[in-house]
Design a protein around this motif. Structure first.
Motif, mmCIF file in Angstrom:
data_model
loop_
_atom_site.group_PDB
_atom_site.id
_atom_site.type_symbol
_atom_site.label_atom_id
_atom_site.label_comp_id
_atom_site.label_asym_id
_atom_site.label_seq_id
_atom_site.Cartn_x
_atom_site.Cartn_y
_atom_site.Cartn_z
ATOM 1 N N ALA A 28 129.509 77.772 13.395
ATOM 2 C CA ALA A 28 129.373 76.670 12.315
ATOM 3 C C ALA A 28 128.040 76.968 12.075
ATOM 4 O O ALA A 28 128.199 77.043 10.158
ATOM 5 C CB ALA A 28 128.900 75.253 13.259
ATOM 6 N N ALA A 29 127.782 78.178 12.239
ATOM 7 C CA ALA A 29 126.584 78.436 11.723
ATOM 8 C C ALA A 29 127.285 79.925 10.533
ATOM 9 O O ALA A 29 126.408 80.377 10.312
ATOM 10 C CB ALA A 29 125.696 79.709 12.335
ATOM 11 N N GLY A 30 128.284 80.269 10.331
ATOM 12 C CA GLY A 30 129.378 80.687 9.373
ATOM 13 C C GLY A 30 129.799 82.538 10.285
ATOM 14 O O GLY A 30 130.265 82.947 9.527
ATOM 15 N N ALA A 31 129.701 82.782 11.240
ATOM 16 C CA ALA A 31 130.082 84.037 11.621
ATOM 17 C C ALA A 31 131.733 83.994 11.464
ATOM 18 O O ALA A 31 132.402 83.311 11.945
ATOM 19 C CB ALA A 31 129.487 84.339 13.511
ATOM 20 N N SER A 32 131.904 85.363 11.380
ATOM 21 C CA SER A 32 133.767 85.569 11.455
ATOM 22 C C SER A 32 134.317 86.109 12.504
ATOM 23 O O SER A 32 135.352 86.423 12.763
ATOM 24 C CB SER A 32 133.796 86.753 10.901
ATOM 25 O OG SER A 32 133.519 86.071 9.073
ATOM 26 N N GLY A 33 133.730 85.843 13.953
ATOM 27 C CA GLY A 33 133.962 86.739 15.379
ATOM 28 C C GLY A 33 133.262 86.327 16.102
ATOM 29 O O GLY A 33 131.876 86.009 15.601
ATOM 30 N N TYR A 34 133.023 86.937 16.986
ATOM 31 C CA TYR A 34 132.739 86.747 18.607
ATOM 32 C C TYR A 34 132.866 87.191 19.691
ATOM 33 O O TYR A 34 134.067 87.551 20.081
ATOM 34 C CB TYR A 34 132.413 85.180 18.774
ATOM 35 C CG TYR A 34 131.742 84.511 20.064
ATOM 36 C CD1 TYR A 34 130.542 83.999 19.900
ATOM 37 C CD2 TYR A 34 131.576 85.203 21.338
ATOM 38 C CE1 TYR A 34 129.607 83.876 20.269
ATOM 39 C CE2 TYR A 34 130.489 84.443 22.384
ATOM 40 C CZ TYR A 34 129.472 84.711 21.994
ATOM 41 O OH TYR A 34 128.795 83.739 22.834
#
Length: 208
Positions: free
Chosen positions: A95-101
């Motif tokens: 939701a914060a805008g990350a493209s991966g984890y």
């Protein structure tokens, strides 16, 4: 050149990532930070293409830092990096805008793969993360996006009926390297063996 910043409060992990990336000619580490405030300073000054973002950090946590950076530097790609795979942490980073984890217990080579994929405009999520966590409104990664470029190319060749020996010859790799890729593809896609991998590759008809 892919410029990378690392935000991580464990220096030993930073050292390991730096060691992994230092020999990559297309990647340059432009800064490391042990807390969120220091990261924001680096991000604003260096404007890296990718930030490897620890979730739990002093002063400003990774989720809040991601929100700030994506607002100020929308083209910077952020990969969440955490010991935690809880639903809330994943959801909040997306939701914060990350493209991966990525999870910190993943092989370090996964970091390199993730960096290259997010720069290419894709998402990258650790294979251990249950994709059913994501709501319909979230930016849900597909199984295709879990695979590296090399793995997708090998999957295409598998779907065309090529053996490991044939794929090795085509790609100028060793057979053992192709077998390792096969195992990684099976793990990431949640398949049960080579037979299921072949059926999956044929049904999906991947062509990259």
């Amino acid at each position: 050149m892919i410029t990378v910043a690392i935000a991580e409060d464990h220096q030993s992990l930073i050292d390991g990532i730096e060691l992994l990336l230092k020999y990559e000619e297309e990647i340059s580490i432009v800064g490391v930070a042990n807390d969120g405030e220091a990261l924001l300073t680096i991000a604003r000054r260096k404007q890296p293409k990718v930030i490897l973002m620890d979730i739990r950090m002093p002063k400003i946590d990774g989720i809040a830092a991601t929100r700030i950076i994506k607002k100020e530097l929308p083209h910077t790609k952020i990969i969440g990096f955490s010991m935690f795979d809880q639903e809330d942490a994943v959801r909040q980073m997306i939701a914060a805008g990350a493209s991966g984890y990525l999870l910190k217990n993943s092989p370090l080579e996964e970091v390199l793969t993730a960096i290259k994929q997010v720069v290419a405009g894709e998402t990258y999520f650790d294979a251990a993360i249950n994709l059913s966590l994501f709501s319909k409104d979230a930016k849900q990664p597909s199984k295709k996006q879990l695979l590296s470029k090399s793995e997708r190319e090998i999957l295409t060749l598998i779907g065309r009926g090529k053996t490991s020996s044939e794929i090795a010859a085509i790609r100028f790799n060793s057979v053992s390297t192709i077998e390792t890729h096969r195992k990684n593809i099976i793990r990431k896609l949640g398949l049960k063996g080579k037979g299921e991998l072949l059926r999956y590759a044929i049904e999906k008809k991947y062509d990259f």
